[in-house]
Design a protein around this motif. Structure first.
Motif, mmCIF file in Angstrom:
data_model
loop_
_atom_site.group_PDB
_atom_site.id
_atom_site.type_symbol
_atom_site.label_atom_id
_atom_site.label_comp_id
_atom_site.label_asym_id
_atom_site.label_seq_id
_atom_site.Cartn_x
_atom_site.Cartn_y
_atom_site.Cartn_z
ATOM 1 N N PHE A 1 152.370 29.189 0.048
ATOM 2 C CA PHE A 1 152.970 27.909 0.415
ATOM 3 C C PHE A 1 153.446 27.903 1.863
ATOM 4 N N THR A 2 154.028 29.009 2.298
ATOM 5 C CA THR A 2 154.568 29.013 3.661
ATOM 6 C C THR A 2 153.469 29.002 4.723
ATOM 7 N N ALA A 3 152.321 29.601 4.432
ATOM 8 C CA ALA A 3 151.238 29.646 5.415
ATOM 9 C C ALA A 3 150.759 28.241 5.815
ATOM 10 N N PRO A 4 150.450 27.352 4.845
ATOM 11 C CA PRO A 4 150.027 26.000 5.256
ATOM 12 C C PRO A 4 151.140 25.188 5.903
ATOM 13 N N ILE A 5 152.385 25.439 5.516
ATOM 14 C CA ILE A 5 153.497 24.720 6.150
ATOM 15 C C ILE A 5 153.635 25.166 7.602
ATOM 16 N N GLU A 6 153.528 26.465 7.838
ATOM 17 C CA GLU A 6 153.591 26.980 9.204
ATOM 18 C C GLU A 6 152.475 26.371 10.056
ATOM 19 N N GLN A 7 151.279 26.260 9.471
ATOM 20 C CA GLN A 7 150.170 25.671 10.209
ATOM 21 C C GLN A 7 150.448 24.215 10.537
ATOM 22 N N SER A 8 151.077 23.506 9.609
ATOM 23 C CA SER A 8 151.437 22.106 9.836
ATOM 24 C C SER A 8 152.427 21.983 10.992
ATOM 25 N N LEU A 9 153.409 22.878 11.034
ATOM 26 C CA LEU A 9 154.384 22.859 12.120
ATOM 27 C C LEU A 9 153.701 23.126 13.461
ATOM 28 N N LYS A 10 152.778 24.092 13.468
ATOM 29 C CA LYS A 10 152.040 24.405 14.698
ATOM 30 C C LYS A 10 151.191 23.217 15.130
ATOM 31 N N ASP A 11 150.549 22.576 14.161
ATOM 32 C CA ASP A 11 149.692 21.424 14.460
ATOM 33 C C ASP A 11 150.484 20.284 15.095
ATOM 34 N N HIS A 12 151.782 20.237 14.802
ATOM 35 C CA HIS A 12 152.643 19.201 15.382
ATOM 36 C C HIS A 12 153.287 19.672 16.689
ATOM 37 N N GLY A 13 152.857 20.827 17.176
ATOM 38 C CA GLY A 13 153.318 21.280 18.486
ATOM 39 C C GLY A 13 154.572 22.120 18.484
ATOM 40 N N ILE A 14 155.022 22.550 17.314
ATOM 41 C CA ILE A 14 156.233 23.387 17.236
ATOM 42 C C ILE A 14 155.854 24.853 17.451
ATOM 43 N N ASP A 15 156.557 25.504 18.343
ATOM 44 C CA ASP A 15 156.306 26.915 18.666
ATOM 45 C C ASP A 15 157.057 27.790 17.674
ATOM 46 N N LEU A 16 156.326 28.607 16.921
ATOM 47 C CA LEU A 16 156.944 29.485 15.929
ATOM 48 C C LEU A 16 157.073 30.897 16.484
ATOM 49 N N ALA A 17 158.289 31.419 16.487
ATOM 50 C CA ALA A 17 158.548 32.791 16.904
ATOM 51 C C ALA A 17 159.118 33.524 15.692
ATOM 52 N N LEU A 18 158.231 33.923 14.780
ATOM 53 C CA LEU A 18 158.643 34.554 13.533
ATOM 54 C C LEU A 18 158.584 36.072 13.661
ATOM 55 N N GLN B 1 169.068 27.695 -11.796
ATOM 56 C CA GLN B 1 167.776 28.253 -11.397
ATOM 57 C C GLN B 1 167.602 28.173 -9.877
ATOM 58 N N GLY B 2 168.599 27.592 -9.192
ATOM 59 C CA GLY B 2 168.489 27.429 -7.744
ATOM 60 C C GLY B 2 167.382 26.452 -7.374
ATOM 61 N N THR B 3 167.243 25.397 -8.144
ATOM 62 C CA THR B 3 166.165 24.428 -7.939
ATOM 63 C C THR B 3 166.404 23.614 -6.667
ATOM 64 N N SER B 4 165.361 23.473 -5.858
ATOM 65 C CA SER B 4 165.516 22.752 -4.595
ATOM 66 C C SER B 4 164.188 22.151 -4.157
ATOM 67 N N GLY B 5 164.253 21.238 -3.216
ATOM 68 C CA GLY B 5 163.041 20.594 -2.717
ATOM 69 C C GLY B 5 163.187 20.203 -1.256
ATOM 70 N N ILE B 6 162.056 19.952 -0.602
ATOM 71 C CA ILE B 6 162.064 19.573 0.806
ATOM 72 C C ILE B 6 160.782 18.811 1.116
ATOM 73 N N LYS B 7 160.866 17.883 2.043
ATOM 74 C CA LYS B 7 159.682 17.161 2.517
ATOM 75 C C LYS B 7 159.462 17.544 3.977
ATOM 76 N N ILE B 8 158.299 18.092 4.279
ATOM 77 C CA ILE B 8 157.972 18.501 5.635
ATOM 78 C C ILE B 8 156.720 17.735 6.058
ATOM 79 N N TYR B 9 156.908 16.799 6.972
ATOM 80 C CA TYR B 9 155.835 15.886 7.356
ATOM 81 C C TYR B 9 155.284 15.214 6.094
ATOM 82 N N GLU B 10 154.018 15.429 5.750
ATOM 83 C CA GLU B 10 153.443 14.731 4.591
ATOM 84 C C GLU B 10 153.505 15.549 3.311
ATOM 85 N N ASP B 11 153.995 16.764 3.407
ATOM 86 C CA ASP B 11 154.002 17.650 2.240
ATOM 87 C C ASP B 11 155.307 17.558 1.463
#
Length: 453
Positions: free
Chosen positions: A191-208, A323-333
């Motif tokens: 799940f994190t891999a496609p989200i990271e790609q989405s952030l990069k596609d929007h021009g965000i610089d990731l320094a992980l 259960q620590g249930t949570s959610g988030i919307k990141i761009y279209e996801d």
């Protein structure tokens, strides 16, 4: 009955309102060191991004509303000490400096949490800010207007939401985190891999995988964030590293976890008589592991605060755990999760397996359909469901609430295969994707019946 509440957070507000309604004759006094109460900090990114125009909508109560219930709210008052044996406390009026004492029959501690602030060189520079309360959100908005390059430190929910908001406002954005994945506490790599790609596609610089070591500046203002692997220019830095419970008042007087989170029983009672606690200041029973865990979420807080009122006089309704249930919307996801990720299960020493479902959520003969990615984690030996994650362009996040109920009731992944879900082409397929996960997890060989001669 004299009830004193320290801190008017999510948990505090829930406890106050319900106590006032259940015990109309109770004398309720609240001590709050801020100049506002009940701020929905989860809405900061929406406010910063301009989605929420009127910040007053992020407040769901006020001293005036509490006064209508007969509650006395002391704003800008800090409790400086508590003695649980004598049932007394000391407080200070932050406007006048006056100090005075008070007593209680029942004490409710809902002091919340505070952001982790690292001790690094350059921390005193201007334009390095936190993101927790209403004052912080206003500071961020004010400073962001003048900033061109913004760096967010911490790739949890708040950090991710902020970088998205800043990018949509036309800023040059960098996201730094010591972990090698974003949202690593909440989601597995699928799940994190496609989200990271989405952030990069929007021009965000990731320094992980980079740890901040210091800050550089000019004329007293931050200009550079220094990590163990590089340097990043920044006019504004937002620290979203995590949270610690605010529990110094009770240190040495009640049982706590190593991080200072107060341990409460199923009725929200601490180890000290007539002292209750709830919300981000507490540890909570985590159903997937059966252990106490620190999970600062607004949903946990309001449930715990409500239960304090119900159990203030006698043990009435036990807490069912979380259960620590949570959610988030990141761009279209649309993304949600509950319980343990596969990585977290392995870290806990649990022998876990997982199934991954990738399918269209409704029939392909419909005019439109979206792909859904679902992962369900379960214990190998018992088949008990431990957690799940979902992501789709369609909003299917409510399905994670269903899995949350399954975990709470200790259902198996095999049972999930045959749960009764409706079918309607507008919404799903004959086999709901939750069923599909269960079916996919079923043993690959049929059970052979033993016939006795």
């Amino acid at each position: 009955m004299k009830v004193v509440v320290i801190g008017c957070t999510h948990a505090g507000t829930a406890a106050i309102v319900n106590t006032a309604q259940l015990y109309p004759d109770a004398e309720i006094t609240v001590y709050e060191r801020n100049d506002n109460i009940s701020f929905l900090s989860c809405g900061i990114a929406l406010y910063v991004g301009g989605v929420v125009k009127d910040p007053q909508g992020l407040f769901y109560s006020s001293p005036e509303k509490l006064a209508e219930l007969g509650v006395k709210t002391n704003m800008l008052h800090e409790v400086t000490s508590v003695d649980t044996k004598s049932k007394t406390l000391r407080a200070r009026n932050l406007k006048t400096g006056e100090e005075f004492g008070d007593s209680y029959d029942k004490l409710i501690v809902t002091t919340g949490s505070w952001p982790i602030v690292p001790k690094l060189e350059g921390m005193e520079l201007e334009n390095i800010v936190l993101s927790k309360n209403y004052r912080h959100s206003n500071t961020i908005i004010e400073k962001a207007e003048q900033a061109k390059r913004i760096t967010v430190v911490g790739a949890g929910y708040i950090g991710i939401e902020l970088v998205e908001a800043f990018q949509q406002n036309g800023k040059e954005v960098t996201l730094i985190d010591a972990e090698d994945r974003i949202l690593s506490k909440y989601l597995d790599p699928e799940f994190t891999a496609p989200i990271e790609q989405s952030l990069k596609d929007h021009g965000i610089d990731l320094a992980l995988g980079e740890k901040v070591s210091s800050f550089k500046g000019e004329d007293g203002k931050v200009t550079t964030v220094v990590t163990d692997k590089g340097e990043y220019k920044a006019d504004l830095v937002i620290l979203c590293i995590g949270f610690r419970p605010n529990t110094e008042l009770l240190k040495g007087q009640v049982d706590m976890l190593a991080n200072g989170a107060i341990i409460v029983d199923n009725y929200m009672r601490t180890s000290a008589a007539d002292v209750f606690a709830a919300g981000d200041s507490c540890a909570i029973h985590y159903n997937p592991t059966g252990k106490k865990a620190y999970i600062p979420l607004a949903t946990n807080a309001v449930r715990m605060g409500t239960l304090i009122a119900r159990n203030l006089v006698s043990q009435s309704i036990p807490y069912m755990g979380t259960q620590g249930t949570s959610g988030i919307k990141i761009y279209e996801d649309n993304i949600a999760g509950t319980g343990l990720t596969e990585a977290a299960a392995l870290h806990e020493g649990i022998d876990a397996e997982a199934v991954l479902v990738k399918d269209n959520y409704r029939p392909e003969f419909m005019p439109t359909f979206e792909e859904v990615l679902l992962k369900v984690v379960y214990e190998r030996a018992t088949r008990r469901i431990l957690g799940a994650q979902i992501m789709s362009k369609a909003d299917l996040t409510q399905s994670i609430n269903t899995i949350s109920v399954c975990i709470q009731n200790q259902m198996t992944v095999d049972q999930l295969a045959f749960v009764d879900f409706f079918f309607q082409p507008h919404y799903n397929k004959p086999w709901n994707f939750l069923n599909t996960a269960g079916l996919q997890a079923l043993p690959k060989t049929a059970v052979k019946e033993t016939v006795q001669a």
